[in-house]
Design an enzyme around this catalytic site. Structure first.
Site, PDB file in Angstrom:
ATOM      1  N   SER A  34       4.657   1.245   9.503  1.00  0.00           N
ATOM      2  CA  SER A  34       5.540   1.505   8.555  1.00  0.00           C
ATOM      3  C   SER A  34       6.432   2.653   8.997  1.00  0.00           C
ATOM      4  CB  SER A  34       4.811   1.500   7.498  1.00  0.00           C
ATOM      5  OG  SER A  34       4.209   0.279   7.140  1.00  0.00           O
TER       6      SER A  34
ATOM      7  N   CYS B 277      -5.784  -0.652   6.568  1.00  0.00           N
ATOM      8  CA  CYS B 277      -6.075  -1.036   7.913  1.00  0.00           C
ATOM      9  C   CYS B 277      -6.874   0.052   8.407  1.00  0.00           C
ATOM     10  CB  CYS B 277      -4.789  -1.331   8.789  1.00  0.00           C
ATOM     11  SG  CYS B 277      -3.156  -0.168   8.029  1.00  0.00           S
TER      12      CYS B 277
ATOM     13  N   CYS C 206      -1.792   7.039   3.147  1.00  0.00           N
ATOM     14  CA  CYS C 206      -2.089   7.745   2.135  1.00  0.00           C
ATOM     15  C   CYS C 206      -1.829   9.260   2.267  1.00  0.00           C
ATOM     16  CB  CYS C 206      -3.772   7.409   2.022  1.00  0.00           C
ATOM     17  SG  CYS C 206      -3.960   5.859   2.019  1.00  0.00           S
TER      18      CYS C 206
ATOM     19  N   CYS D   6      -5.346   5.401   6.095  1.00  0.00           N
ATOM     20  CA  CYS D   6      -5.173   4.245   5.027  1.00  0.00           C
ATOM     21  C   CYS D   6      -6.456   3.624   4.801  1.00  0.00           C
ATOM     22  CB  CYS D   6      -4.161   3.488   6.245  1.00  0.00           C
ATOM     23  SG  CYS D   6      -3.859   1.743   5.353  1.00  0.00           S
TER      24      CYS D   6
ATOM     25  N   HIS E 147      -6.986   2.170  12.436  1.00  0.00           N
ATOM     26  CA  HIS E 147      -6.894   3.538  12.795  1.00  0.00           C
ATOM     27  C   HIS E 147      -8.116   4.369  13.473  1.00  0.00           C
ATOM     28  CE1 HIS E 147      -2.642   4.607  11.135  1.00  0.00           C
ATOM     29  NE2 HIS E 147      -3.010   3.658  10.073  1.00  0.00           N
TER      30      HIS E 147
ATOM     31  N   GLU F 127       0.721  -1.350  -0.057  1.00  0.00           N
ATOM     32  CA  GLU F 127      -0.179  -0.038   0.087  1.00  0.00           C
ATOM     33  C   GLU F 127       0.901   1.161   0.087  1.00  0.00           C
ATOM     34  OE1 GLU F 127      -2.167   3.386   0.980  1.00  0.00           O
ATOM     35  OE2 GLU F 127      -0.414   2.534   2.178  1.00  0.00           O
TER      36      GLU F 127
ATOM     37  N   ARG G 163       0.314  -4.792  10.915  1.00  0.00           N
ATOM     38  CA  ARG G 163       1.679  -4.631  10.566  1.00  0.00           C
ATOM     39  C   ARG G 163       2.473  -4.175  11.752  1.00  0.00           C
ATOM     40  NH1 ARG G 163      -1.775  -3.563   6.928  1.00  0.00           N
ATOM     41  NH2 ARG G 163      -1.421  -4.198   4.559  1.00  0.00           N
TER      42      ARG G 163
ATOM     43  N   CYS H 133       3.041  -0.409   4.393  1.00  0.00           N
ATOM     44  CA  CYS H 133       1.845   0.281   4.217  1.00  0.00           C
ATOM     45  C   CYS H 133       1.958   1.658   4.431  1.00  0.00           C
ATOM     46  CB  CYS H 133       0.627  -0.326   5.493  1.00  0.00           C
ATOM     47  SG  CYS H 133      -0.980   0.436   4.900  1.00  0.00           S
TER      48      CYS H 133
END
Length: 586
Positions: A513, A65, A560, A62, A69, A14, A490, A557
């Site tokens: 990440s 996931c 965004c 995201c 969040h 992602e 993750r 990941c």
């Protein structure tokens, strides 16, 4: 300098990730740099808003996931307000989060990571009858950790494998391999036999259907998937669902199907790949930092935040030393931006409560490569108590194992014993992948316990799903701080909030990440991705399969973006979120 190898973009993840490595004359990686080429910036959107609205925005960090969040941000606000949700809400949240785990891990193994181990075209050479025997062999090496029964293979008859092989032949002959196109088939780093490859390809296709059923689990109590909508500060809203035996039964049925696939396909396939690549695991290929951290998650009782028992224990293990586990102290977490495209008002790493999101894009070098001496990533560099650490399923299993957690030790030892492998294989790319499978097995089993506990509690007459609180009384004229420390699929996920007079004054999120994909810090210490690649030998530098295999083992990941700039810093677009009449327009 050696050969400079650039992999951009890293696919089957992602987000946007670039990896640059330096190879010596033997094609061994001697240096590595990890760069996120995308800015998130959602923390800025949070400022000035009602804290109760923040979770619905935070989940947009995201698209993979999202529930995590949402859940973490809700917990963050609850912690600041001193609100603890009731038992039913705790169990529903565990089930929603657990649903994300098992779906995410299965999709990662088959659809994002498998092609780093599996040579699809090689499956054309397989003998379907031998493939059926191969599938049975690996499944039968496992016994059910709950019942003790021997595991039987999933959809593993000779006819099923022959049909998959025929489909694959038609794809290849027509020149349209679809998701299997543009890969490095034939690379010497592939080690599975044709029959083993056929088994894996068949289960890859089966997983496309199974994951769709798994995704429904979150929607039952979450309202939809992705971006569930049933969590609120203080509890959950799915009152009718937990009272409806049909809904509970539907969840149980889907959970049973999920368990069947996990135990009869995913785990045997993992065991098969792990045995074939055992030499790399024993050699520690992909080990990386050797430091592991877990915040802990999944509340097992109804004690106040961070005071009760957790399914996954919190802790820090340094230098692969399983004899010592340090407690996590969130005050020791900081983020550095020495090599990140941000700037701080002060020349030091900052704790998230004081965190700043001030972009400072400096671009690439003139030759189009990253500038390792300057800034080279949109990811900040998190530091825990002056250590760089790895987070994720492996960290959770390592910390739990080192803590002597009975449940985690049982599942880890069960899989290692099945493959006749020592604990040290966990410290590798193979081990990172195996830990995710162990965790999936554990999770699908404990979810049944939570579902039974929820049904029993509701049947007793307890229908409470929300803790009442007076927001104005708690916030008016006050300054509050709170944090949410959870475990995304993750890894360790933290959200921090500062509230002033009922509005968000500052908000920061440090995602898994961020810990793993970060660039070097102010001491020039590597992040987890970077460190994991050092010492890896490439079979063919023009086909960076080994790089993909290790990077994918973290399941990147890269969160965004909400604000886009070009390489010269020119603004391309700004997206403003305005509350209108109680709703949000994007």
């Amino acid at each position: 300098m050696g050969k400079h190898l650039v992999v951009d973009p890293i696919t089957r993840i992602e987000g946007h990730l670039r990896i640059e490595t330096i190879l010596d004359e033997n094609n061994v990686i001697v240096d590595a740099y990890s760069s996120s080429t995308m800015w998130r910036g959602i923390e800025i959107i949070m400022k000035g808003r009602d804290p109760r609205d923040v979770p619905l925005l935070a989940m947009r960090i995201c698209g993979v996931c999202t529930g995590t969040h949402y859940y973490t941000s809700t917990q963050t606000v609850e912690h600041a307000l001193g609100v603890v949700p009731p038992k039913n809400a705790r169990l529903v949240r565990n089930l929603i989060q657990g649903s994300l785990y098992i779906h995410d891990h299965v999709v990662h193994f088959y659809h994002l990571h498998a092609l780093d181990w599996v040579d699809v075209v090689s499956a054309l050479k397989a003998d379907p009858a031998k493939a059926a025997a191969e599938a049975k062999k690996w499944a039968n090496m496992l016994t059910d950790p709950v019942t003790g029964e021997t595991i039987q293979p999933w959809n593993a008859g000779e006819g099923a494998f022959r049909a998959v092989q025929e489909r694959l032949k038609k794809f290849v002959k027509a020149g349209r391999l679809g998701p299997f196109a543009n890969a490095y088939w034939g690379n010497k780093s592939y080690k599975l036999t044709p029959e083993q490859n056929l088994v894996a390809v068949s289960h890859y296709l089966d997983a496309l259907d199974i994951q769709r059923e798994m995704a429904k689990l979150m929607a039952i109590f979450g309202g939809k998937n992705p971006h569930p909508q049933s969590l609120v500060v203080g509890g959950v809203t799915c009152v009718q669902d937990i009272q409806n035996p049909a809904r509970l039964g539907q969840f149980e049925s889907l959970l049973r199907l999920s368990r069947e696939f996990i135990y009869r396909a995913y785990l045997p396939d993992l065991l098969m790949a792990g045995a074939v690549y055992a030499d790399e695991a024993l050699a520690g290929v992909g080990r990386g930092l050797g430091n592991y951290m877990a915040y802990g998650d999944f509340r097992m009782d109804d004690n106040p935040w961070y005071k009760g028992k957790l399914l996954f224990p919190q802790g820090v293990v340094l230098n692969m030393d399983l004899s010592t586990v340090y407690d996590v102290d969130q005050s020791k977490i900081t983020e550095d931006v020495t090599h990140s495209w941000y700037e701080y008002d002060v020349n030091q790493p900052l704790h998230p409560f004081e965190g700043q999101t001030n972009p400072k894009y400096t671009g690439f070098r003139k030759d189009g490569t990253l500038d390792p001496k300057g800034k080279y990533s949109w990811i900040k560099s998190p530091i825990y108590d002056d250590h760089r650490v790895e987070v994720g399923p492996l960290a959770r299993m390592i910390v739990g194992y080192a803590r002597g957690d009975e449940r985690i030790k049982h599942y880890v030892d069960w899989l290692l014993k099945s493959g006749n492998l020592p604990v040290k294989v966990l410290f590798s790319t193979v081990g990172r992948t195996a830990a995710r499978a162990v965790e999936t097995a554990l999770m699908v089993d404990v979810m049944k316990e939570w579902l039974d506990e929820l049904a029993k509690n509701v049947a007793s007459g307890d229908l409470s799903t929300w803790t009442e609180y007076d927001f104005d009384a708690l916030t008016k004229g006050k300054e509050l701080k709170g944090y949410g420390l959870t475990e995304a699929p993750r890894g360790a996920l933290g959200h921090w909030i500062k509230i002033k007079d009922g509005k968000v004054e500052n908000y920061q999120a440090v995602v898994p990440s961020t810990w793993n994909g970060a660039p070097r810090d102010y001491k020039n210490r590597m992040g987890a991705y970077e460190a994991s690649l050092i010492g890896t030998k490439m079979s063919n530098p023009d086909q960076p399969l080994e790089i993909l295999r290790t990077i994918h083992s973290f399941d990147p990941c890269i969160a965004c973006a909400v604000h886009v700039i070009d390489a010269k810093g020119k603004e391309l677009g700004v997206y403003k979120v305005e509350p209108v009449g109680g709703a949000c327009l994007i």
